[in-house]
Enzyme design. Structure first.
Site, mmCIF file in Angstrom:
data_model
loop_
_atom_site.group_PDB
_atom_site.id
_atom_site.type_symbol
_atom_site.label_atom_id
_atom_site.label_comp_id
_atom_site.label_asym_id
_atom_site.label_seq_id
_atom_site.Cartn_x
_atom_site.Cartn_y
_atom_site.Cartn_z
ATOM 1 N N TYR A 41 -17.733 -15.687 7.345
ATOM 2 C CA TYR A 41 -18.187 -15.493 6.139
ATOM 3 C C TYR A 41 -17.177 -16.113 5.039
ATOM 4 C CZ TYR A 41 -15.733 -10.899 6.318
ATOM 5 O OH TYR A 41 -14.505 -9.855 6.473
ATOM 6 N N GLU A 42 -17.543 -16.131 3.821
ATOM 7 C CA GLU A 42 -16.984 -16.696 2.688
ATOM 8 C C GLU A 42 -16.888 -18.276 2.912
ATOM 9 O OE1 GLU A 42 -17.099 -15.462 0.111
ATOM 10 O OE2 GLU A 42 -17.272 -13.328 0.751
ATOM 11 N N GLY A 43 -17.765 -19.086 3.960
ATOM 12 C CA GLY A 43 -17.712 -20.418 3.866
ATOM 13 C C GLY A 43 -17.035 -20.429 5.268
#
Length: 584
Positions: free
Chosen positions: A434-436
């Site tokens: 997550y978050e890229g």
């Protein structure tokens, strides 16, 4: 073995490795100094160890539930969050103007590591709220700031970000959520978002959603995305909780890990929201939050690695199996077996260097936000931008590897739930996604961050590292510094080769992951040279004795990975792109 906060190591970093005089000057009005920092961190350590860590395993077992549209978190979580907020931890680094304590972000980073190590699922609630407050503070109108920031900073209200849709993950240009203007200046937000961490809970108060959506006349792609503040409850005339907004939880995701964190499918059915920032410039506004969260996610990998190490090292000293090399006594504690030591030392060599690098980066954030000199602020901000994908991706990659190694120390017991090791592995895995995803972070480093200012930023960073390695050599850490200098020289050459082929998407994509790992290893080596030198200067405290030995382990057993990584990068894209997609 229960969670033990790394207070001795933090004391070493704050008093021996880093110079806090600049932070002390910048935060003089808040009374900040090394003594306050250590007192604060000791108290945070007690809270994480005594309140958050005991909820970690039972929270994983209980999970979150959704019934009649209401989300319930595991027993003890709501009470712990209220205690966290009441003790002031939500307001630690927030601006004084809206009720925060105004202390350095550097302290926030060190607290975040401890919270993540003690209870990763819990840490997402305050972590996401802080990211949302930063986006609102940077881009929202004064009216929205005054209405929402004080309650979010105090912890009375929480915040989340709602980006992802079923067809729009990394490629946000594909998102379909709509925002229709209303007569009163607000907008009606309609759409469905998935993977929304902390999307709903039972803590009380409001939940402030930052939602990406498209205005009716928005252009296609990322240039047509706007950001909206959408609260769970509409504020009443006194700023309290009014009517329920038109948003709901459609489902809770069934996940591999972070079971105590409610990851929601959120439905917005004409929910009332207010524009944050300029129309069609929502992605830029949201990146204020996303960049903060990427650094925060890196700390999650670091925190879990430390927590997993504690349990594995304790177990290795107690568990007896086989005969140790050169010893007749059997069975011996498995800590005496070389391979077990290798795994434990690998974890610790990452954790202590990663913690130092996180603190160094956070100090640059404080300078970028608070230094009075514009040029100093700008340079610090560029260094943070350069290191953000490295911290996010490398810390979570090494953190997951550390969790697996710590589980391996336990052997078969590590595979059994009650020991907690398999939970570390499951929880750590999401941080790489997550978050890229980490692949996206690596591509960001190579294709966007290296070419900044025509390569001037990364070259200046390498010059800074080289100068500090020279200082470490002069201070007696020549063996460590020399090995890192050689790796740095190779990294410089490789960087120049990548800069010359900037714009070639295939080559950048093929090189990026190995390059980021090599970059991270050199940064860890730089931190080990600093710590090795600092330990030689100050030998009065027992925790310092391990630093030179750990530095030797790192440069002899981990840093040599850079040779193979460089060879892989130079192999280019040909072997990756050779096969047509149809044969996969």
């Amino acid at each position: 073995m229960s969670y033990v906060p790394p207070i001795d190591d933090l004391r070493f970093l704050l008093t021996c490795v880093f110079d806090l005089r600049e932070l002390t000057r910048l935060f003089a009005e808040e009374g900040f100094d090394a003594e306050l920092a250590l007192a604060l961190l000791e108290e945070a350590g007690r809270f994480t160890a005594e309140t958050l860590a005991p909820l970690n395993l039972p929270g994983d077992e209980a999970g979150c539930t959704l019934a009649n549209g209401l989300v319930t978190t595991p027993p003890g979580f709501a009470r712990a969050y209220r205690a966290y907020a009441e003790n002031g931890w939500c307001a630690l680094s927030a601006p004084v103007a809206h009720g925060g304590q105004g202390l350095p972000h550097s302290m926030q980073v060190l607290v975040d590591e401890m919270v993540s190590g003690a209870n990763l699922s819990f840490g997402l609630f305050p972590g996401l709220t802080r990211g949302a407050t930063e986006a609102i503070s940077a881009h929202a109108s004064k009216a929205l700031k005054d209405a929402y920031l004080p309650k979010m900073i105090s912890g009375e209200w929480t915040g989340v970000m709602a980006l992802t849709e079923a067809a729009a993950g990394t490629d946000l240009g594909l998102l379909r959520a709509k925002a229709v203007p209303l007569e009163d200046g607000a907008h009606a937000i309609t759409g469905t978002k998935i993977f929304i961490s902390s999307g709903d809970h039972d803590f009380g108060g409001n939940i402030v959603h930052l939602v990406l959506a498209r205005l009716p006349d928005a252009p296609a792609g990322v240039k047509g995305i706007s950001l909206f503040l959408v609260p769970k409850f509409l504020p009443d005339t006194q700023g309290g909780l009014g009517a329920r907004n038109s948003l709901s939880v459609g489902a809770l995701e069934h996940k591999m890990g972070i079971h105590a964190q409610p990851t929601c499918v959120m439905n917005y059915d004409g929910a009332k929201g207010w524009l944050v920032g300029e129309p069609n410039r929502g992605l830029a506004a949201m990146f204020t939050m996303m960049n903060a969260e990427r650094l925060f996610v890196g700390l999650q990998g670091l925190g879990i690695a430390h927590a997993a190490y504690l349990k594995a090292a304790s177990y290795a000293k107690e568990r007896r199996q086989g005969r140790a090399p050169g010893q007749d006594q059997a069975p011996a504690p498995i800590i005496e077996h070389p391979d077990v030591r290798r795994m434990l030392l690998s974890i610790r060599a990452f954790v202590e260097a990663g913690r130092a690098l996180a603190l160094w980066t956070a100090m640059r954030i404080d300078m970028a936000r608070h230094h009075e000199d514009e040029a100093t602020r700008a340079q610090a901000d560029k260094l943070v931008s350069l290191l953000t994908p490295v911290v996010k991706a490398a810390f979570t990659d090494f953190g997951f590897e550390a969790a697996v190694q710590a589980q391996q120390v336990f052997g078969g017991h590590g595979y059994v739930h009650e020991w907690g090791m398999e939970q570390f592995v499951r929880d750590a895995r999401i941080a790489q996604i997550y978050e890229g995803t980490n692949g996206v972070q690596a591509l960001d480093l190579v294709s966007r961050k290296l070419p900044m200012d025509d390569g001037a930023v990364v070259r200046e960073f390498f010059d800074l590292v080289a100068a500090e390695l020279g200082q470490a050599r002069a201070a007696g850490a020549g063996e460590t510094a020399g090995a890192v200098e050689a790796a740095l020289a190779e990294l410089r050459r490789l960087t120049e080769e990548l800069l010359r082929q900037a714009g070639d998407a295939a080559e950048s994509g093929a090189a990026s992951v190995e390059y980021l790992r090599m970059f991270a290893l050199v940064c860890f080596g730089w931190m080990w040279a600093r710590m090795d030198a600092a330990a030689r200067r100050d030998t009065t405290s027992p925790p310092h004795e391990s630093k030179p030995a750990l530095a030797r382990f790192f440069v002899s057993r981990m840093l040599p990975q850079t040779t193979g990584l460089a060879a892989a990068v130079r192999a280019g894209a040909a072997s990756i792109t050779a096969l047509p997609a149809a044969v996969f």
